[in-house]
Scaffold this motif. Structure first.
Motif, mmCIF file in Angstrom:
data_model
loop_
_atom_site.group_PDB
_atom_site.id
_atom_site.type_symbol
_atom_site.label_atom_id
_atom_site.label_comp_id
_atom_site.label_asym_id
_atom_site.label_seq_id
_atom_site.Cartn_x
_atom_site.Cartn_y
_atom_site.Cartn_z
ATOM 1 N N TYR A 11 -31.897 14.413 -30.878
ATOM 2 C CA TYR A 11 -30.970 13.537 -31.594
ATOM 3 C C TYR A 11 -29.681 13.312 -30.803
ATOM 4 O O TYR A 11 -29.174 14.221 -30.145
ATOM 5 C CB TYR A 11 -30.655 14.178 -32.946
ATOM 6 N N ALA A 12 -29.133 12.103 -30.918
ATOM 7 C CA ALA A 12 -27.845 11.741 -30.308
ATOM 8 C C ALA A 12 -27.791 12.202 -28.852
ATOM 9 O O ALA A 12 -28.695 11.928 -28.073
ATOM 10 C CB ALA A 12 -26.680 12.314 -31.131
ATOM 11 N N SER A 13 -26.727 12.950 -28.470
ATOM 12 C CA SER A 13 -26.571 13.393 -27.082
ATOM 13 C C SER A 13 -27.011 14.834 -26.882
ATOM 14 O O SER A 13 -26.651 15.464 -25.889
ATOM 15 C CB SER A 13 -25.096 13.263 -26.664
ATOM 16 N N HIS A 14 -27.794 15.371 -27.801
ATOM 17 C CA HIS A 14 -28.126 16.793 -27.761
ATOM 18 C C HIS A 14 -28.929 17.196 -26.524
ATOM 19 O O HIS A 14 -28.789 18.314 -26.030
ATOM 20 C CB HIS A 14 -28.871 17.191 -29.041
ATOM 21 N N SER A 15 -29.768 16.290 -26.001
ATOM 22 C CA SER A 15 -30.521 16.624 -24.783
ATOM 23 C C SER A 15 -29.561 16.888 -23.622
ATOM 24 O O SER A 15 -29.809 17.773 -22.790
ATOM 25 C CB SER A 15 -31.478 15.480 -24.401
ATOM 26 N N TYR A 16 -28.488 16.141 -23.577
ATOM 27 C CA TYR A 16 -27.494 16.312 -22.522
ATOM 28 C C TYR A 16 -26.823 17.687 -22.627
ATOM 29 O O TYR A 16 -26.636 18.386 -21.629
ATOM 30 C CB TYR A 16 -26.456 15.194 -22.633
ATOM 31 N N THR A 68 -19.215 3.518 -34.881
ATOM 32 C CA THR A 68 -18.802 2.127 -35.061
ATOM 33 C C THR A 68 -17.593 1.858 -34.162
ATOM 34 O O THR A 68 -17.121 2.748 -33.450
ATOM 35 C CB THR A 68 -18.403 1.833 -36.524
ATOM 36 N N ASP A 69 -17.056 0.650 -34.230
ATOM 37 C CA ASP A 69 -15.854 0.323 -33.459
ATOM 38 C C ASP A 69 -14.647 1.125 -33.946
ATOM 39 O O ASP A 69 -13.677 1.295 -33.200
ATOM 40 C CB ASP A 69 -15.520 -1.164 -33.594
ATOM 41 N N ASN A 70 -14.694 1.574 -35.202
ATOM 42 C CA ASN A 70 -13.513 2.218 -35.798
ATOM 43 C C ASN A 70 -13.706 3.679 -36.179
ATOM 44 O O ASN A 70 -12.770 4.330 -36.652
ATOM 45 C CB ASN A 70 -13.085 1.454 -37.057
ATOM 46 N N ALA A 71 -14.911 4.201 -36.012
ATOM 47 C CA ALA A 71 -15.202 5.595 -36.362
ATOM 48 C C ALA A 71 -16.264 6.112 -35.401
ATOM 49 O O ALA A 71 -17.243 5.421 -35.134
ATOM 50 C CB ALA A 71 -15.690 5.694 -37.814
ATOM 51 N N TRP A 72 -16.064 7.327 -34.899
ATOM 52 C CA TRP A 72 -17.008 7.844 -33.899
ATOM 53 C C TRP A 72 -17.069 9.362 -33.971
ATOM 54 O O TRP A 72 -16.172 10.021 -34.486
ATOM 55 C CB TRP A 72 -16.603 7.388 -32.501
ATOM 56 N N MET A 73 -18.165 9.894 -33.429
ATOM 57 C CA MET A 73 -18.386 11.330 -33.417
ATOM 58 C C MET A 73 -17.844 11.968 -32.139
ATOM 59 O O MET A 73 -18.026 11.434 -31.045
ATOM 60 C CB MET A 73 -19.889 11.632 -33.527
ATOM 61 N N GLU A 74 -17.200 13.112 -32.296
ATOM 62 C CA GLU A 74 -16.824 13.962 -31.175
ATOM 63 C C GLU A 74 -17.275 15.380 -31.517
ATOM 64 O O GLU A 74 -17.328 15.744 -32.698
ATOM 65 C CB GLU A 74 -15.305 13.935 -30.940
ATOM 66 N N THR A 75 -17.621 16.151 -30.513
ATOM 67 C CA THR A 75 -18.120 17.495 -30.802
ATOM 68 C C THR A 75 -17.699 18.497 -29.754
ATOM 69 O O THR A 75 -17.270 18.137 -28.659
ATOM 70 C CB THR A 75 -19.660 17.497 -30.916
ATOM 71 N N GLU A 76 -17.828 19.760 -30.130
ATOM 72 C CA GLU A 76 -17.710 20.866 -29.191
ATOM 73 C C GLU A 76 -19.048 21.596 -29.236
ATOM 74 O O GLU A 76 -19.444 22.111 -30.277
ATOM 75 C CB GLU A 76 -16.569 21.802 -29.578
ATOM 76 N N ALA A 77 -19.772 21.565 -28.124
ATOM 77 C CA ALA A 77 -21.064 22.244 -28.025
ATOM 78 C C ALA A 77 -20.854 23.590 -27.340
ATOM 79 O O ALA A 77 -20.333 23.642 -26.224
ATOM 80 C CB ALA A 77 -22.060 21.397 -27.252
#
Length: 311
Positions: free
Chosen positions: A285-290, A239-248
């Motif tokens: 799902y999401a950016s997993h292909s990247y 959303t505008d106020n909450a977002w996902m960040e990850t370490e792959a």
């Protein structure tokens, strides 16, 4: 180091945000309906995604799921709740509110998504205001034939990598078996725990079975690993106020001996778990292909039948 200089500059962690925004500038984070609901985001034209573009008539929909508002342990209170004064852009007690991309803007007490507008304010299904940190363990091995020899792709001539994939219960899409970092938890612990829970069903194992799994997994997760991505994720829950960040992080079983002896069994958020051949045809799902693509580039494995798509 085997990639052309132009590729390497785009993949280097220091350039990851810029290359990411060019490549993934909000696609899944703009889709409707919002996951698990009938909520439609307000439409955001491609040229109005960035916050630097003025848009006086921007009127996003406000939505936070009931499951989040119920106040589970993994969720923040509402911004205006008495006694809640989060320390954005820093470590807030056990909760990590720093972004992997540096400082983010806080406007009217709410953090602002660094990748741009999404057409929806509030937190949606996400627990934390601002960055919600996850970890994605990419466990790989080489595809082998009946004689134990590596299998090369007939067109590219490169060896084929396989990774452990789960089919998510919530949306039915294939994904890396990752999950959220618990408050105070080290990222290395999250990576191992999530793999155990989702791909090995460790939560349903007896203490004896868990101990045996731990011993086998220790060999894989204690070896040298490859951080392939750290940063923002183009996730449909953003959303505008909450977002996902990850370490792959890629854990690679070069001989196949460690993972061959581990019984894959879907658990927790997974409906199905299996080894999947990696190629550009995968839709994840999401950016997993990247993330998976980055692993193949680092390992020199097959990705595409088109030799011009190395980058």
């Amino acid at each position: 180091s085997n990639l052309p200089a132009s590729c390497w500059s785009r993949l280097h962690p220091g350039n990851m945000l810029n290359s990411y925004n060019v490549k993934f500038h909000h696609s899944k984070a703009l889709t409707s309906p919002y996951p698990g609901s009938h909520i439609e985001r307000s439409q955001v034209p491609r040229d109005k995604v960035g916050w630097l573009t003025e848009w006086e008539d921007y009127n996003p929909v406000e939505y936070t799921a009931k499951s989040v508002l119920a106040g589970p342990s993994w969720a923040d209170p509402q911004i205006n709740d008495e006694g809640f004064s989060p320390k954005f852009n820093e470590r807030d007690g056990e909760v990590e509110r720093k972004s992997l991309h540096g400082l983010y803007v806080v406007e009217n007490g709410r953090p602002r998504n660094p990748a741009g507008r999404t057409g929806l304010t509030g937190r949606g299904l996400l627990g934390r205001w601002g960055p919600n940190h996850a970890a994605d363990p990419v466990v790989t091995r080489w595809k082998r034939d009946g004689s134990g020899n590596k299998v090369a792709h007939p067109v590219s001539g490169k060896n084929i990598l396989q990774f452990v994939a789960i089919k998510r219960r919530d949306c039915g899409e294939w994904a890396i078996p990752g999950g959220m970092v618990d408050p105070g938890e080290k990222i290395t612990a999250t990576l191992k725990r999530e793999f155990e829970e989702e791909a090995l069903n460790s939560l349903q194992k007896s203490p004896e079975e868990k101990a045996k799994l731990e011993k086998q997994l220790q060999q894989l997760f204690s070896q040298e690993h490859l951080v392939v991505y750290r940063g923002y994720v183009d996730d449909p829950r953003n959303t505008d106020n909450a977002w996902m960040e990850t370490e792959a992080v890629n854990y690679h079983d070069e001989t196949g001996e460690t993972m061959d002896n581990l019984p894959l069994e879907a658990g927790d958020d997974a409906g199905v778990v299996k080894w999947v051949d990696i190629s550009e045809k995968l839709e994840l799902y999401a950016s997993h292909s990247y993330f998976i693509k980055l692993v193949t580039e680092k390992r020199g494995a097959h990705w595409s039948e088109d030799p011009g798509s190395e980058c």
